[in-house]
Design a protein around this motif. Structure first.
Motif: not given
Length: 456
Positions: A20, A23-24, A26, A36, A39, A42-43
């Motif tokens: 997580y 991803e913050c 990315l 985004r 992303i 997935r988060q």
């Protein structure tokens, strides 16, 4: 069976929150929200996996049905927040909302472990705060007169702090709250936001020497009232916010250097005049020399962090209750002990990603008033995180400041959620500014093309 679940869950929980956190960052590969989407999905999945895994352990460790019901309520709240925000504000920033929900879920987990009753209270406070917060982006976006309320902001802030100084109850030598109809408020938490609006309103049009001095006097009154109340942690936050916002508004390094020098001088004076500051400094310098007295809290915090290791002892396997006020001032130590240092570092990095997004929004806003607000709220947020984590790890002396969205505390949670939703409103304003620039470019291009055709 319970032992295997607890041991395996430690590594899975750490893996989920590490992914997580990755991803913050990315997210910042893309300049706009359109790229985004994957992303954010997935988060959301990883956030629910962290939350589910933690409460699975809690239910196995306690064997109590009420924890399962409480988990379901939390999932409904977090899912509804993510979905409804996306529906109401399709142009909002989903990283801010995702991180907000992630930090809230961590807070629910650790508070459920520390005190079920306080976790329930926190849940209701968060629910009410989110309902209120959902309205804020709309009003921030629509209310244009907020820029002109400079002296109203100043007056409300000083009066609110003054009421605490006169009527507030004393807790461990400090006056930080007062009660109305049985409900306790900590006005300094709310005044932080008002203070940022005051500085932005005072400095966005003119930042010559006279304006800086006037704002310095008013800001000084805020700080002095807090010092008189012995709420030195909040006084420090107000001072830092003032110095940084003046520096950003003026671009003058002299103000930054003068503010830094003044802050160092004020710290020396505080040490000389306040005995509880001397006690905290002594506990910071050598907590083991006064381990049975002033150093007890910080030594227990250090023991908790060190005993947790990289992956933690597991929920209900540590002894965070040995730290006084662990659910408020030292919740970071409880997280590190039972969920691990790796997990707690991810929590810090999630907070940092929030700050980076706040600054990104601030830089890209065209309106100076809104730009200063985004910057000021970002400084308030990250500096409070620094004070909490730094105090709990003996990096700096303790200040009695809570970890935003994770620690127990009604006023702190409400004001932090309000800050996050204000940032969302500013992000929507930024999006509209971008739309206006695009339309202006298109009009200019059409005008140029028409002029060329007429010449032909």
């Amino acid at each position: 069976m319970e032992l295997y679940i607890t041991e395996l869950s430690k590594y899975l929980i750490t893996l989920f929150i590490a992914l997580y956190t990755l991803e913050c960052f990315l997210v910042f590969r893309y300049k706009e929200e359109e790229g985004r989407g994957g992303i954010y999905i997935r988060q959301n999945l990883l956030m629910f996996l962290v939350h589910f895994s933690c409460f699975l352990v809690i239910c196995f460790e306690t064997g109590k049905l009420e924890y399962l019901l409480f988990y379901v309520l939390q999932q409904i709240l977090l899912f509804a927040t993510v979905v409804l925000f996306r529906m109401i504000y399709p142009r909002g920033n989903r990283l801010v909302i995702n991180n907000m929900c992630m930090l809230l879920s961590v807070g629910f987990v650790i508070l459920s472990r520390l005190s079920y009753e306080k976790a329930i209270k926190q849940f209701f406070i968060v629910t009410i705060s989110i309902i209120i917060g959902m309205l804020i982006p709309y009003f921030i976006h629509k209310l244009k007169f907020l820029k002109s309320l400079t002296w109203i902001y100043a007056s409300v802030g000083i009066v609110a702090l003054g009421i605490v100084l006169i009527l507030g109850s004393t807790t461990y030598g400090s006056k930080i709250s007062y009660s109305v109809a049985g409900v306790t408020f900590q006005p300094s938490e709310f005044v932080k936001i008002i203070f940022v609006f005051f500085l932005a309103s005072a400095l966005y049009e003119s930042h010559d020497f006279l304006h800086v001095m006037i704002t310095a006097v008013v800001a000084g009154i805020h700080v002095l009232v807090l010092v008189a109340s012995r709420d030195l942690g909040s006084a420090l936050i107000f001072f830092i916010v003032y110095v940084m916002m003046v520096f950003i508004a003026t671009g003058n390094w002299l103000y930054l250097f003068l503010g830094s020098g003044g802050g160092c001088g004020a710290a020396v004076l505080a040490y000389q005049f306040f005995t509880h500051v001397q006690v905290r400094v002594q506990a910071w310098r050598d907590p083991f020399s006064c381990i049975d007295d002033a150093g007890y809290q910080i030594t227990q915090s250090l023991f908790a962090i060190s005993s947790g290791g990289w992956f933690g002892m597991g929920l209900f396997r540590g002894t965070p209750g040995s730290i006084p006020f662990v659910e408020a001032d030292f919740v970071f130590s409880a997280v590190a002990e039972e969920l691990g240092i790796a997990f707690s570092m991810c929590v810090i990095l999630i907070c940092v990603s929030c700050f980076i997004m706040f600054m990104d929004i601030s830089i890209r806003l065209q309106d100076r008033f809104y730009r200063l607000i985004a910057f000021g709220l970002g400084v308030v947020y990250i500096f409070q995180v620094f004070l909490t984590v730094g105090g709990g790890t003996k990096f700096i002396p303790m200040t009695g400041v809570t970890l935003p969205l994770v620690s127990y505390g009604g006023s702190s949670v409400l004001t932090t959620l309000v800050m996050f939703f204000i940032i969302e409103g500013l992000y929507i304003i930024k999006q509209e500014e971008g739309d206006r620039r695009v339309r202006k470019k298109k009009r200019t291009r059409r005008t140029e093309q028409e002029a060329i055709r007429e010449q032909k």
